[in-house]
Scaffold this motif. Structure first.
Motif, PDB file in Angstrom:
ATOM      1  N   ASN A 389       0.827  -1.216   0.000  1.00  0.00           N
ATOM      2  CA  ASN A 389       0.000   0.000   0.000  1.00  0.00           C
ATOM      3  C   ASN A 389       0.864   1.270   0.000  1.00  0.00           C
ATOM      4  N   TRP A 390       2.100   1.123  -0.325  1.00  0.00           N
ATOM      5  CA  TRP A 390       3.000   2.273  -0.430  1.00  0.00           C
ATOM      6  C   TRP A 390       3.146   2.644  -1.909  1.00  0.00           C
ATOM      7  N   PRO A 391       2.937   3.897  -2.273  1.00  0.00           N
ATOM      8  CA  PRO A 391       3.042   4.290  -3.691  1.00  0.00           C
ATOM      9  C   PRO A 391       4.423   3.959  -4.254  1.00  0.00           C
ATOM     10  N   GLU A 392       4.445   3.514  -5.500  1.00  0.00           N
ATOM     11  CA  GLU A 392       5.695   3.048  -6.099  1.00  0.00           C
ATOM     12  C   GLU A 392       6.755   4.129  -6.186  1.00  0.00           C
ATOM     13  N   ASP A 393       6.343   5.378  -6.435  1.00  0.00           N
ATOM     14  CA  ASP A 393       7.321   6.439  -6.644  1.00  0.00           C
ATOM     15  C   ASP A 393       7.565   7.276  -5.380  1.00  0.00           C
ATOM     16  N   GLN A 394       7.043   6.847  -4.258  1.00  0.00           N
ATOM     17  CA  GLN A 394       7.166   7.637  -3.038  1.00  0.00           C
ATOM     18  C   GLN A 394       8.404   7.245  -2.237  1.00  0.00           C
ATOM     19  N   THR A 395       9.128   8.241  -1.747  1.00  0.00           N
ATOM     20  CA  THR A 395      10.246   8.016  -0.815  1.00  0.00           C
ATOM     21  C   THR A 395      10.033   8.886   0.411  1.00  0.00           C
ATOM     22  N   GLN A 396      10.476   8.407   1.540  1.00  0.00           N
ATOM     23  CA  GLN A 396      10.335   9.182   2.767  1.00  0.00           C
ATOM     24  C   GLN A 396      11.635   9.105   3.555  1.00  0.00           C
ATOM     25  N   LEU A 397      12.079  10.278   4.010  1.00  0.00           N
ATOM     26  CA  LEU A 397      13.334  10.343   4.746  1.00  0.00           C
ATOM     27  C   LEU A 397      13.153   9.810   6.162  1.00  0.00           C
ATOM     28  N   CYS A 398      14.036   8.905   6.558  1.00  0.00           N
ATOM     29  CA  CYS A 398      14.064   8.392   7.932  1.00  0.00           C
ATOM     30  C   CYS A 398      15.422   8.743   8.546  1.00  0.00           C
ATOM     31  N   THR A 399      15.433   8.855   9.849  1.00  0.00           N
ATOM     32  CA  THR A 399      16.679   9.160  10.553  1.00  0.00           C
ATOM     33  C   THR A 399      16.896   8.174  11.686  1.00  0.00           C
ATOM     34  N   ALA A 400      18.160   8.041  12.064  1.00  0.00           N
ATOM     35  CA  ALA A 400      18.539   7.178  13.186  1.00  0.00           C
ATOM     36  C   ALA A 400      19.821   7.735  13.784  1.00  0.00           C
ATOM     37  N   PRO A 401      20.073   7.509  15.059  1.00  0.00           N
ATOM     38  CA  PRO A 401      21.311   8.016  15.668  1.00  0.00           C
ATOM     39  C   PRO A 401      22.537   7.288  15.126  1.00  0.00           C
ATOM     40  N   ARG A 402      23.600   8.047  14.932  1.00  0.00           N
ATOM     41  CA  ARG A 402      24.855   7.413  14.534  1.00  0.00           C
ATOM     42  C   ARG A 402      25.387   6.545  15.676  1.00  0.00           C
ATOM     43  N   THR A 417      11.239   3.230   1.090  1.00  0.00           N
ATOM     44  CA  THR A 417      10.596   3.101  -0.217  1.00  0.00           C
ATOM     45  C   THR A 417       9.665   1.882  -0.222  1.00  0.00           C
ATOM     46  N   ARG A 418       9.012   1.677  -1.326  1.00  0.00           N
ATOM     47  CA  ARG A 418       8.043   0.577  -1.438  1.00  0.00           C
ATOM     48  C   ARG A 418       8.720  -0.793  -1.287  1.00  0.00           C
ATOM     49  N   GLU A 419       9.904  -0.944  -1.892  1.00  0.00           N
ATOM     50  CA  GLU A 419      10.597  -2.222  -1.843  1.00  0.00           C
ATOM     51  C   GLU A 419      11.831  -2.119  -0.937  1.00  0.00           C
ATOM     52  N   LEU A 420      11.937  -3.073  -0.039  1.00  0.00           N
ATOM     53  CA  LEU A 420      13.012  -3.070   0.936  1.00  0.00           C
ATOM     54  C   LEU A 420      13.722  -4.414   0.928  1.00  0.00           C
TER      55      LEU A 420
END
Length: 587
Positions: A389-402, A417-420
């Motif tokens: 259910n995630w759009p194919e062309d959609q990307t979203q920025l995620c962050t995590a501590p170094r 992204t849609r595929e992981l």
């Protein structure tokens, strides 16, 4: 050698000896100059400003291994803690096995461990070959005083007449030859008039001694071989057991620290120094030798002969193979100087031989790296996860501590992204009890992302799962108010299939299955066939390849391999897992 809480040096029998020596002012007024320092040359030398002097004296006939790390740590560490100086000295008295390549590699290894031999602009890097002329002169003085003679027996005859541990030796027929004859023969030996093994210079000690090392040991032998430093200037070379105490004395060493196998040699060490001091060649106070137990690490061999066999037979890729116990191999695998020092501290210094489990070394690495290693995500056994259910062309920025415990290290960024890619063992179609990761109908969190519900999978014609499907819950993104709205028990790592970096991972493990392979002559039969496995996986984008070692979340500690990556590919070595699971894997 330091207490983990206070940071103060911990006590051991060598420290107790040094403390006593300093308390008794044993070295008060001791003079020092750049070696070779004989009694005559020290008359006008200044008083030694170093409270103690130690030395690390490798023979340049191979690469240093983890056992040498203990000696380096001990000798350089003691000198640092007591306001002393540690010398790096190459015992290069055996031209047939020694090479400049080994000299360079040893210098590099000691520097890598963080130690230096330069003090106030003075280098304390020395070679036994620096003293060949002086040692020859000392041998002449011993002959003149009746403490040495030239023997014309063959090496086999000398060995046979030496006796056994239960029977005394037999005097050589040349033992009482006139001094003038020995002097002439010894001079002719130096001039190259005799072939290898035809004559030898022996110390005249005691052929009936219960210590076989005192039964007139050979102190010079003929070797027509080119030396890596002196070329063909010499064709006679001193034996290590005689040269070593002289080198210590010429350098003003106070505490000569070696491993336990040299304990039986100590009486000859002392005899040599006392004789030469009485002859007016060496200055008192003389060095003293102290022995500690060598490091016996499970699943490891340190015999140079056997390590060479591994290299020559192609069982490993070279002396710096990441499975080798050489410092070059450990360094390439990703072990840090701090981890090796911590390992040496934890194993301590004693007189009793014991075996140390390999897990102690691995835990030292974990404890050294955990506070400092940047975090990242890698996928070693990839399985595709599609968020349907995630759009194919959609990307979203995620962050995590170094680093989770160091906010100043900042955040790392990557795309959802849609595929992981996820780890294959993070999905099971029919899971056992207490399996909390992906299976049809179950909810898990994509770490640093959303909660997803597994909806099924796709299989190939052989029934192998090739793709997992899931739907994400839009209001559950990590770090938002809705992140806790749905409770889940599983948490899995992932990387974007679109952005991930393809990597070859070298998964290293213990080279030998047996705990004590060194005791077996057929040690090659004990090799671990799974000591190295290579897999093609994926790495979180944006990782600085030269900023490791890293901790890859849930997987362990890893380091970039400069050697294998020289062709442009990316190869990353697993140094060790997050937890010790060797027993579980092998039982």
């Amino acid at each position: 050698m330091t207490d983990p809480v206070s940071g103060a040096p911990t006590s051991n029998f060598i420290r107790q000896i040094i403390d006593t020596d300093l308390k008794n002012n044993k070295f008060e007024g001791k003079r020092w100059q750049l070696p070779p320092a004989t009694l005559a040359s020290l008359q006008q030398a200044p008083v030694d400003t170093a409270r103690i002097r130690t030395r690390f004296p490798p023979e340049p006939n191979g690469f240093l291994h983890i056992g040498h790390a203990k000696s380096i740590w001990l000798n350089f560490g003691l000198a640092q803690q007591y306001g002393g100086i540690c010398h790096l000295r190459f015992d290069d008295t055996n031209p047939e096995k020694e090479e400049q390549t080994y000299v360079d590699a040893i210098i590099d290894a000691v520097h890598w461990l963080g130690y230096d031999w330069n003090t106030d602009g003075v280098s304390h890097l020395f070679f036994a070959s620096d003293y060949f002329e002086v040692m020859y002169g000392f041998a002449v003085e011993m002959i003149k005083a009746g403490h040495a003679y030239v023997d014309e027996q063959s090496p086999d005859e000398i060995r046979e007449t030496r006796g056994t541990l239960t029977s005394p030796g037999t005097n050589s027929p040349w033992r009482d030859r006139p001094v003038e004859e020995s002097l002439q023969k010894f001079q002719e030996m130096r001039e190259g008039k005799y072939p290898n093994g035809s004559l030898a210079l022996r110390a005249k000690v005691d052929m009936t001694s219960p210590n076989i090392n005192l039964r007139d040991p050979v102190i010079y032998r003929i070797r027509h071989a080119e030396h890596h430093r002196t070329g063909n200037d010499w064709c006679i070379y001193p034996m290590y057991s005689w040269a070593h105490p002289i080198e210590d004395a010429l350098e003003g060493i106070t505490h000569s620290i070696c491993t336990l196998e040299f304990e039986d040699q100590r009486p000859f060490y002392d005899w040599t120094l006392e004789v030469l001091a009485d002859l007016g060649c060496l200055a008192r106070p003389l060095p003293r030798q102290f022995e500690f137990a060598r490091m016996n690490l499970n699943h490891v061999i340190t015999s140079k002969r056997k390590l060479l066999k591994l290299v020559q037979d192609g069982r490993v890729s070279g002396w710096d193979d990441p499975r080798m116990p050489t410092l070059a191999g450990l360094r390439r695998r990703g072990y840090t100087p701090g981890s090796l020092k911590l390992f040496c501290e934890r194993t301590g210094v004693s007189k009793a031989n014991s075996r140390i489990d390999y897990s102690v070394l691995e835990q030292a690495l974990r404890d050294d790296l955990d506070p400092i290693a940047p975090r990242a995500v890698a996928i070693l056994d990839p399985l595709k996860l599609v968020i349907t259910n995630w759009p194919e062309d959609q990307t979203q920025l995620c962050t995590a501590p170094r680093h989770p415990h160091n906010k100043e290290a900042g955040q790392r960024e990557f795309m959802l992204t849609r595929e992981l890619w996820i780890e294959r063992d993070d999905f099971m179609e029919t899971p056992p009890k207490k399996y909390f990761r992906l299976f049809p109908g179950n909810l898990v969190r994509l770490k640093y992302g959303y909660i997803v519900r597994c909806t099924g999978c796709v299989k190939d014609e052989n029934g192998q799962v090739i793709e997992v499907h899931a739907e994400y819950l839009p209001d559950t993104r990590s770090g938002t108010p809705g992140s806790d709205s749905v409770k889940v028990r599983g948490n899995i790592t992932w990387v974007s299939a679109q952005h991930a970096i393809p990597v070859e991972f070298a998964l290293y493990d213990r080279l030998f299955l047996d705990e004590a392979p060194e005791r077996e002559e057929d040690f090659l039969a004990l090799l671990n066939p799974d000591s190295m496995q290579t897999v093609q996986g994926w790495l979180e984008p944006g990782v600085d390849l030269h900023a490791g070692p890293w901790q890859f979340e849930r997987l362990g500690y890893f380091a970039y391999d400069d050697v294998q990556s020289a062709d442009g590919s990316i190869v990353i070595n697993r140094i060790t897992t997050l937890k010790d699971n060797w027993a579980k894997r092998t039982n």
